[in-house]
Enzyme design. Structure first.
Site, PDB file in Angstrom:
ATOM      1  N   HIS D 162       0.825  -1.216   0.000  1.00  0.00           N
ATOM      2  CA  HIS D 162       0.000   0.000   0.000  1.00  0.00           C
ATOM      3  C   HIS D 162       0.859   1.267   0.000  1.00  0.00           C
ATOM      4  O   HIS D 162       0.407   2.309   0.456  1.00  0.00           O
ATOM      5  CB  HIS D 162      -0.948   0.050   1.206  1.00  0.00           C
ATOM      6  N   SER D 283      14.564  19.519 -18.545  1.00  0.00           N
ATOM      7  CA  SER D 283      13.382  20.297 -18.889  1.00  0.00           C
ATOM      8  C   SER D 283      13.808  21.404 -19.844  1.00  0.00           C
ATOM      9  O   SER D 283      14.938  21.879 -19.778  1.00  0.00           O
ATOM     10  CB  SER D 283      12.790  20.892 -17.619  1.00  0.00           C
TER      11      SER D 283
END
Lengths: 503, 503, 503, 503
Positions: D162, D283
């Site tokens: 989880h 980027s």
């Protein structure tokens, strides 16, 4: 086009060149062919705005725009090859401009912009164009269905359910049913068009910019109706693209049903239609074949579009909000789905226009059919006041007996009904001979239908007239949108030419 | 409820009872639980119209309606078990009515109707209801996002791209981005609702009926906006259903991204949010666990809905036009997709309302982040007139050096810039100290953004106010549709009670 | 069964009860009906091992096993209702045992186990069972195809490509083609069975346990062939389940093609087969209908299984390694896909056994067919030494002329060939009259085929004999696996009864 | 290459040229690039057999083979452009040969063959090659996982469920878990390879040929293991292709989970790994970014492959048995899925080899973790004889209290246990101080695990040694298959060169 810089424009922080396998894996250059022109146009609008906002000088804008116009021209003439060590079209174009006008000026091109909002812009520009093309082709298919429906309004055919004879009706009614589906497809296309036609540029990487960018101006120059305002939404969401593919998948799925009908109808055993030779395919080895390959392909492509939609949704599922490189992979299935749909609609239009309906074969099926049994049941309800359930039982037994006797319904007479009713219902049931004869006559029964939207000449007439009007309205809306785009195109071209030529 | 007849009501032509395995395979009884009430309601409208058109008598209508009202009551109280040898709910209900009022009267119930148009009606009634529920739950989720956005408007967070730090911003902006997606989801829901809310009854098997049925009257009694006019279209098309599932798949796919964000944010390493105990799950064996299971399930259910959509499309692909039994199988994925979506939106609303934002952990991330590097680049453009490409290169090198020195951006000063610029760009670049300091201060930089829709307090404020208004409008439309349905419900109930009680 | 504890067994760390909506959303109780017995059986093996390893005492083991046996009995008799505030079947069963034997003993049941490995175990037990059932039904379908192929070995039919007449052949050959596909399906089922039949228990939460658990012993007691050794792999992977659904999707997709053939063949226009009444469906309103609904549903269910597979893959895509609650959602589509496949294979077996082949209608199609044109081409290659391309051109023209003259190929004679060859090829081409006549005779031409695996009596005979042997071998392997499971079942029952009854 | 004939080779029966739009829609030329060489190779084997069987003369074979070898050479050198008015590669190649050696000889090339069996052959040849490439790349990835597992066997990490801390363990164990998945992927690849490696040629259109073709000889020349015997099966089935895509979809879905783990682990907040610069992306505007783009793309491509599988299945669903043009459309998604999978496995190998594990960050997470709570529970079972349920409750409360006190588990001591046990269980529970201290020490606890396959040094060692052996065996099988193909390639090249050069 040659480029003095080969990729790597943005790697200032990273110590090494990108691994070649990684670059091949990452590069979307080939898929970006679809947005080459869009990227140039979006860049031009951005540059005009940068100048208007005082972020770059007039001379800088002029030089960049000239170089972009040159590139656009080369691209339109097919002189640009999309290769080199670039990750994508954006890097390629920026590198090209820098190689033409120098880094001092070209290096300002991308100010206030990120590939994240830039690619979102390009995709919206391209999807907008595709949706207009699909809109146009769908109108053409609608018109083809409508004019064949007008022409064939007296041609009778069996309407099938479960591929079994259900009721006798008209070819027109079949064609009009699919026209109605198309009209809903057109509603969906239109709504998606307007949701797509919004401008994400100015969102920058994800949170907006500290430069004084004018987002509304860029939107206006590019013919958008509004902004995708929230900057995270602008770079992160692709619901317009998912919607575009979803509605084409729905449309294609329905077109595949037309294809299936026509494939079955062109079998020797049905023989209801014949494809024109120029749309049929031969066999490499069976000289007798005339295969409905375009229809089979359309059917297959509906499967393909389903898969493309699934793939797109699966890609988007469970990724974090924001731009993730996963979004790059969404471009390919998007172009494919929209292109396949556009081309499929177009080819189906040709098929609908070109097929001949073989009335003799359709009548052959009708003449021996038990299909009017349902109207016989209804006659027993109306004239003999039988409950439907009893009438159904009685006529069922009648059909069974005729089937055993290899006798057609139209060749029976009311006396058998009387006889059978004693046996089946324990009472005599009578039906006037003329009523019986009209009802079991498959050539006449369809004309006696009373309900709105039924397969009966009066209703068909009404629907033809109404749908003609509706199609006209949708065509009008289409023209309106087209005109808006052309107007904004003129405006931006004017701005460019003023800047380029001006002092 | 007990039924004296056990299936086989329609088998008058077929010589044998249906094989038991075949019946089990065919029977949709269990999936039809969803349309039990809808089938009764549709039948009541049909019966009122049959009476008004003189096809059945007042007394017949009265008896059938009484039996239907009884059945509805039993059904509402959960006293009806859907079993027995019936192919579907339609056969079961007809058999029930016949067992109650006799074949002479009950056998008239189905006059002018086929299961083909009947089931199309029931599905539309049920989808209409689901779409309203999803509409309502989506409004609630929108309101939850909006009110948390208002409350958290000063809470700062990193905005991520590629799960890497991109820009500093506000929790509000994140929540508002998803609100904007929901607003488009709501547009899609609304359009689909209106396309669904049309009445197919009266199409009979496929071609309409020779009985004088009044289709408009049935549509009015059931609150429909219009007919699905063409009878083939009415029984054959399921595009409204495909569209309903497609738009929920798009919506769920986006919700799965919220779930993914929140799952990652509730990891120990991020620690940005904490789920309230009542929404978290324990481990059966690890006493320390607090698992975000509802979010994981939502993520999984988005995958499920993708599969349900795929299955639906694949079912419809390539089947002939007309009703085919394939269409029966479309019901199950339809209910599942709509139900899962409704429940997922509902649970996510609770999560959004219940989570606490741990500002300390978010600030911890922000304070060491290099995210303001992008605004430093923009400052160099604005104040130092550097081309973006040079600014990008320079700041890239700065970040690289700081990273090697394990130093935060906010702890650097402009002198390093000067120093590096000589080395990188071959010229000195200066930036005023105060500008530099403002820009590298992650707590301040977001406030200096200038663009529309940016993650900056002023824009957020504006969007909050605007979206509040928009949500209110959509809520108004929702109420309007609800009211229309309630009005038509009252009308039909009045008709029924007049007929039942009347002389 | 009643349970004194209502859920919440594991919530020791969490301060509040779970929210009711969240519990409803989370609870898999309804889907867990499928693994109720499996969960008990797996728990029994675990308890026996705990005792053997000295982790619990004999008395403790005895009491727990007694309670489990009671519960199993109640479950088998349908006396247990799966409800209450439990997240899943595991919590329900543990709570039940505790309510029966007390927390001091019952609280030890789960020692060394986690729901993560427990549910992986249950799913494997259940999938194993489904795969055996599908294996068995597929053998039955194979046998049905084989025995109809033997019976119909002289029945001629057109073999279609593009739904157009391709070549004349035999019904047997068609049936045998699908048998060969089934034989490959059986290979895939077998391989998946063995990959599924491995024991994950003992992996605990994800990293194993510090208790001295004997994993091999549990595997042996439950009839597994081996462990899923790596503990992360054991709780995190579901490739066996994806594989099981993938191979059934492939199988169903092919069965849908048989369904499509039979639906088309049972249309009035083809009329090649007739369904037995007990497998056909009537219409509620058209008394003449006899609908192939089981086949249409099978076709639709193939679409459904495609969607279930897609959903499963989409769920698993991009989630972190380890157990995530997403995996819970994988259970439902898994059961559905395997159940639908099993039932579809079973019903298709009945259809294959029950259909009658209408030789008259098949011969009608054959007798007017141009299909032997391909063999005429080959005769021109063999006897007239024409290049294929010329022969193809020549025969193509012949067919075209006959088609215009509405004349059958079998009614033409070699003189037309001679005539046409001058025109088409510019030279005379002759073919001996007897060769021509044999070749254009559709009743004879299929017998002259020479290639391995052709649709010709000799090859069909050979394939029938060979496939009989192969099916027998696969049946033998099936029996072997069944026997292994039964043996291990006896062994564990013996252990249980010894422990329960012992002192 | 130039071709004097431009398409239309097979249209002898059809009166008109194909419509240009239809031809564009139909033509698969572009997708057929993938099978260009395969088509030539298959044709060469066919020609050799035609000669050996006396169907064509030695001189005819020689000329055709020479032309084919020339074409192969041109193709290998990239000198052939796939365009012109051809429907597919088969027509293009036949036209080319005819243009080179004349119609009298070249027109014999296709004798006894149809495009139906020919394309089935080409696809099998190509899929066979792809499967070998994927096999090879998967072995490389397996080796990378194994050698990193060996190297990192002492590196500790949290094992998550989880995305929450579950148990402390080792990086090696994580890597080995995925190796085990790959070993099963390899089993599936191998089985699919052998099912693919069968020869369909000789099935002709669908029913075999009257020419004396030797199918076994063609199979031998092309290195196939066996025939696809039944001629209908040979041209109609694509289960080998569906299986190939299904197993790659399963594999990719699992690889997407590795990608997800590594993306999360390379976030600033986790910081567990660092990508080498040459595999990271920058980027365009954020100079500080180092994005894990290759991993994001791999995750997206797993979604893409899911869609390709879905599309393929949907295409095949519900089409009639026999060759239908739908099958053409199956080629594109087939190549894409196999290519994307091969490239993804390859790039992931580089990632696995290149990432650095940041032990400091992993230890940081471990040191404050409550993960050992589960082993504390087990210690209470072993040493304090507490039932699991009580131990779980007690430790749960302990964790809750420590959490409130912001204290780590490792910093607590047994006295709190004693204290809490009174309150929680109503009795005193003691645990020896040294046991307590060992168990709550996250650096030590993993070593005390006892179960097979656990994340503990001893088990990891054992698994490393075993998997090394297993990988070696699979590599051996791979080499064996490769060698067989090479041998058959030599044989056919020998035959060709003997025929070409001979007198």
């Amino acid at each position: 086009m040659t480029s003095s810089e080969e990729g790597g424009l943005y790697r200032s922080r990273l110590g090494k060149e990108m691994d070649e396998d990684a670059l091949n894996y990452l590069s979307s250059l080939r898929d970006d062919e679809e947005i080459f022109l869009e990227d140039i146009e979006g860049t031009e609008a951005h540059v005009i705005m940068l100048y208007e906002q005082g972020i770059i000088s007039k001379e800088e804008a002029r030089q960049i725009l000239r170089a972009l116009e040159d590139l656009k021209k080369e691209a339109t003439e097919g002189r640009v090859e999309l290769r080199g060590g670039f990750e994508d079209i954006h890097e390629l174009i920026e590198s090209y401009i820098i190689s033409r006008v120098g880094r001092e000026i070209g290096g300002k091109l991308h100010s206030g912009r990120s590939r994240n909002d830039q690619v979102a812009l390009d995709i919206r520009l391209r999807v907008r164009k595709y949706l207009l093309e699909i809109w146009r082709e769908t109108l053409a298919l609608g018109n083809a269905l409508l004019s064949r429906a007008e022409e064939q309004r007296e041609t009778m055919i069996i309407h099938y359910t479960h591929l079994q004879h259900a009721q006798v009706g008209y070819v027109s009614h079949y064609l009009l049913a699919h026209l109605d589906h198309l009209l809903r497809d057109l509603e969906r296309i239109k709504a998606c068009y307007h949701r797509t036609n919004r401008c994400p540029l100015g969102a920058c990487a994800i949170a907006g910019s500290t430069l004084p960018l004018n987002r509304d101006r860029v939107a206006e120059l590019l013919g958008f109706e509004d902004l995708v305002e929230n900057s995270i939404d602008a770079v992160s969401s692709r619901d317009f693209a998912l919607e575009a593919v979803a509605i084409t998948a729905i449309m294609m799925t329905n077109l595949s049903r037309i294809a299936e009908d026509l494939i079955i109808w062109s079998s020797s055993e049905f023989g209801y239609i014949e494809l024109p030779d120029e749309l049929a395919s031969p066999s490499s080895v069976m000289p007798h074949k005339k295969n409905p390959c375009v229809l089979e392909l359309l059917r297959a492509k509906s499967g393909r579009v389903i898969g493309l939609l699934t793939g797109l949704l699966a890609m988007m599922k469970g990724i974090p909000t924001g731009y993730n490189r996963d979004l790059q992979e969404a471009k390919k299935p998007l172009w494919e789905a929209l292109r396949e749909t556009r081309d499929s609609v177009k080819i189906l239009t040709k098929v609908i226009e070109g097929i001949s309906f073989r009335k003799d074969r359709m009548l052959e099926s009708i003449s021996g059919s038990y299909a009017p049994a349902i109207e016989l049941v209804e006659a027993l309800i109306k004239y003999s006041k039988l409950p439907l359930r009893d009438a159904h039982k009685l006529v069922g037994s009648l059909v069974r007996r005729l089937h055993e006797q290899k006798k057609a319904l139209k060749d029976s007479d009311p006396s058998i009904l009387n006889e059978l009713s004693q046996e089946i219902l324990g009472k005599e049931v009578t039906l006037p001979e003329d009523v019986f004869k009209e009802v079991v006559n498959p050539m006449e029964v369809a004309k006696t239908r009373k309900t709105a939207g039924a397969s009966t000449p009066k209703e068909i007439e009404k629907m033809i007239n109404d749908r003609k009007k509706r199609l006209g309205e949708v065509a009008g809306e289409f023209e309106g949108n087209l005109k808006n785009l052309l107007k904004s195109k003129e405006k931006i071209e004017e701005s460019i030419s003023m800047l380029i030529s001006g002092p």
